[in-house]
Design a protein around this motif. Structure first.
Motif, PDB file in Angstrom:
ATOM      1  N   GLY A 283       0.814  -1.207   0.000  1.00  0.00           N
ATOM      2  CA  GLY A 283       0.000   0.000   0.000  1.00  0.00           C
ATOM      3  C   GLY A 283       0.852   1.263   0.000  1.00  0.00           C
ATOM      4  O   GLY A 283       0.529   2.241  -0.680  1.00  0.00           O
ATOM      5  N   LEU A 284       1.956   1.225   0.739  1.00  0.00           N
ATOM      6  CA  LEU A 284       2.832   2.392   0.816  1.00  0.00           C
ATOM      7  C   LEU A 284       3.470   2.676  -0.545  1.00  0.00           C
ATOM      8  O   LEU A 284       3.576   3.835  -0.962  1.00  0.00           O
ATOM      9  N   VAL A 285       3.875   1.614  -1.239  1.00  0.00           N
ATOM     10  CA  VAL A 285       4.464   1.791  -2.570  1.00  0.00           C
ATOM     11  C   VAL A 285       3.440   2.437  -3.506  1.00  0.00           C
ATOM     12  O   VAL A 285       3.718   3.431  -4.180  1.00  0.00           O
ATOM     13  N   PHE A 286       2.216   1.870  -3.523  1.00  0.00           N
ATOM     14  CA  PHE A 286       1.152   2.446  -4.350  1.00  0.00           C
ATOM     15  C   PHE A 286       0.886   3.893  -3.960  1.00  0.00           C
ATOM     16  O   PHE A 286       0.724   4.766  -4.815  1.00  0.00           O
ATOM     17  N   ALA A 287       0.812   4.144  -2.663  1.00  0.00           N
ATOM     18  CA  ALA A 287       0.520   5.481  -2.176  1.00  0.00           C
ATOM     19  C   ALA A 287       1.567   6.461  -2.687  1.00  0.00           C
ATOM     20  O   ALA A 287       1.234   7.564  -3.135  1.00  0.00           O
TER      21      ALA A 287
END
Lengths: 268, 311
Positions: B244-248
């Motif tokens: 999720g952090l990468v996508f964010a």
């Protein structure tokens, strides 16, 4: 009175395609303060009956009563220990015991509970491991913590599903001693129901042995063990009464297996 | 205590020393500043030397030291090649390929402005990712313990999650009152689905005997949620949070590229429009460092929270 009474209980596992009758027509009354072992080959329904006593499974037919009241679900009046995975791996040994203490000591300060947990862990011989996580403890030590947690509930009934099944023989002996020592220290004796596949364990611990047989799971015999307590392992294993009992249990269990095997062979 | 820092560490240090000598003593083909770059390389050598010495005292960190040596060796080689092709022998066009000296000087002179952009990006990221984390974990735990909610959420996720959240950006900027809200919205969408799905799976992977064990203790629903389902699902939550952090972050920079007035993505876009490619490279390098620090931080938190899993 704190009697556990199993009345004409059957249990059917419902699968998606077919259902399987695991337990059929079991009748059994367990008196307060009694130690009873369930023994039998795998698939004989002994664990299923224990799970129903714990309230985790609901009987398909019949009912189970405790103190004349029907058991409808799990409760803190019945402490449970499984063969493994009883402890929460993300809590230290102490936190696991404190969680159980919290359930039955509402309103007591955290500090007091921690102290009590420490004492319980000392009782089972784990004075230095209270801050360790279950994954840092050996299988035998984990079961000690599980025992401590069960005693933390201080429930009148203890239910144990092959509690010492996953540890080696030497550790098993010390755990059995630990259990009996804690049990005999209580003024009001706990009712203990234990599932085991170890004949020696059953004779050493029980007041009565309930023998199960499979297909479908049912009780075939209930054997009283009239050997006086305290029972020491050395003198017990030499006594003729023990030998007779052991021989009898062996034929009962082994006989069933041979019979099943012969049926299989002849049907080929 | 012996300081045996190992062959690979020596190789890395030698390569960096070579870079320093090359930058400082080989004459430039044009007027490009190298003075501060030389000092920067000396600083890198000093930091590397100290790190290798510190790591060498602990035999358990042997592998970590080797990895650091290899990575920094590659960086030194890249730096030498870059310097050779630009400042030294001008093999490539000077307008689109700035020399390391120029990039480094711009990085230094823009440092205060860059900190402002980092702060702006961080604010967006924390808001969007934080909302996704709170809601994703909460709904995930709920869905993980209730089959009906789980079926519903999973069907919704199957339909909604494959749509790349990037396509929402222009529309979000149009319908939402501020750029802040629209970018928080798309960052949230990018991080939400992986966190939700992984949390549900995390609950599903809790050993069912542990749930039975919790039931026999008659825990209240809230205690069950807090002390059993949440910590039990943490391994799943962390794998979801990492993805999720990468996508964010991808969505953050995308939103800033499209409609921002501050932030690291905006910095890169702004100087691309002006053709100041040395500052574009500065932006890319800063983003690289920023993400590295972010991911390292995440790993640290994960290792701490899941310390019970290690033997």
């Amino acid at each position: 009175m704190g009697t556990l009474s199993i009345q004409d209980v059957s249990y059917t596992y419902k699968g998606s395609r077919e259902s399987h009758l695991a337990v059929q027509g079991v009748n059994l009354t367990i008196q307060e303060g009694e130690i009873v072992c369930f023994i039998g080959p795998s698939g004989c329904g002994k664990s299923t009956v224990l799970n129903m006593l714990a309230g985790l499974f609901k009987p398909t037919v019949g009912k189970i009563e405790y103190e004349q009241k029907e058991i409808t679900g799990p409760g803190v009046d019945r402490g449970v220990v499984f063969q493994s995975y009883s402890l929460f791996p993300w809590m230290s040994a102490q936190e696991n015991v404190v969680l159980a203490l919290e359930q039955v000591n509402k309103g007591v300060s955290k500090q007091e509970l921690k102290q009590k947990a420490k004492e319980l862990l000392e009782l089972v011989g784990l004075d230095k491991a209270d801050q360790k996580y279950p994954s840092q403890l050996s299988g035998g030590m984990q079961q000690r913590v599980a025992l401590a947690r069960m005693f933390a509930l201080d429930s009148p009934v203890f239910l144990m599903d092959e509690p010492f099944g996953a540890v080696d023989a030497a550790v098993r002996a010390t755990l059995q001693d630990c259990l009996i020592e804690l049990w005999s220290k209580q003024q009001k004796k706990k009712t203990v129901v234990m599932v085991t596949h170890d004949i020696d364990e059953a004779i050493l611990l029980s007041d009565r042995i309930v023998v199960f047989s499979p297909n479908p799971g049912r009780v075939t015999e209930t054997i009283p063990v009239s050997i006086p307590r305290p029972r020491s392992r050395q003198s017990l294993f030499m006594s003729p009464r023990y030998m007779d009992l052991r021989a009898h249990l062996l034929t009962l269990l082994h006989g069933e297996e041979t019979l099943a095997w012969e049926e299989k062979v002849s049907s080929l | 205590m012996s300081f045996k820092i190992g062959l690979r560490a020596v190789v890395s240090l030698v390569l960096w020393a070579l870079a320093a000598v090359f930058v400082q003593f080989v004459p430039n083909s044009e007027e490009t500043p190298t003075g501060s770059l030389f000092i920067f390389i000396l600083a890198v050598i000093a930091v590397l030397l100290v790190s290798f010495l510190l790591l060498s005292t602990n035999p358990e960190k042997h592998q970590k030291r080797q990895a650091l040596a290899d990575v920094t060796s590659v960086f030194a080689v890249v730096l030498i090649a870059w310097e050779a092709m630009t400042a030294k022998w001008r093999v490539v066009d000077a307008f689109i390929f700035p020399s390391p000296g120029t990039v480094f000087d711009n990085l230094w002179s823009d440092r205060v402005e860059l900190l402002g952009h980092i702060a702006a990006s961080t604010k967006l990221l924390i808001t969007g990712f934080g909302l996704a984390l709170i809601l994703g974990v909460f709904l995930g735990l709920l869905a993980g313990s209730n089959q009906r909610v789980q079926d519903l959420v999973k069907s919704l996720a199957n339909i909604a999650s494959p749509i790349p959240p990037i396509v929402y950006i222009p529309y979000a900027i149009t319908i939402l009152p501020s750029f802040f809200m629209s970018s928080v919205f798309v960052i949230f969408l990018g991080a939400f689905w992986p966190i939700l799905i992984n949390t549900i799976n995390g609950v599903g992977q809790i050993e069912h005997r542990l749930i039975d064990s919790a039931r026999t203790l008659q825990l209240s629903p809230w205690t069950l949620f807090r002390r059993v389902l949440f910590p039990g699902a943490l391994p799943g939550i962390f794998s979801g949070a990492t993805v999720g952090l990468v996508f964010a972050f991808i969505l953050l920079t995308a939103a800033e590229l499209i409609g921002g007035t501050a932030g690291l993505g905006y910095y890169v876009k702004y100087f691309t429009d002006f053709g100041d490619y040395s500052r574009v490279v500065v932006g890319i390098i800063v983003i690289g460092f920023y993400v590295t620090i972010l991911m390292t931080l995440m790993q640290r938190i994960e290792r701490y929270c899941l310390r019970w899993k290690q033997r």
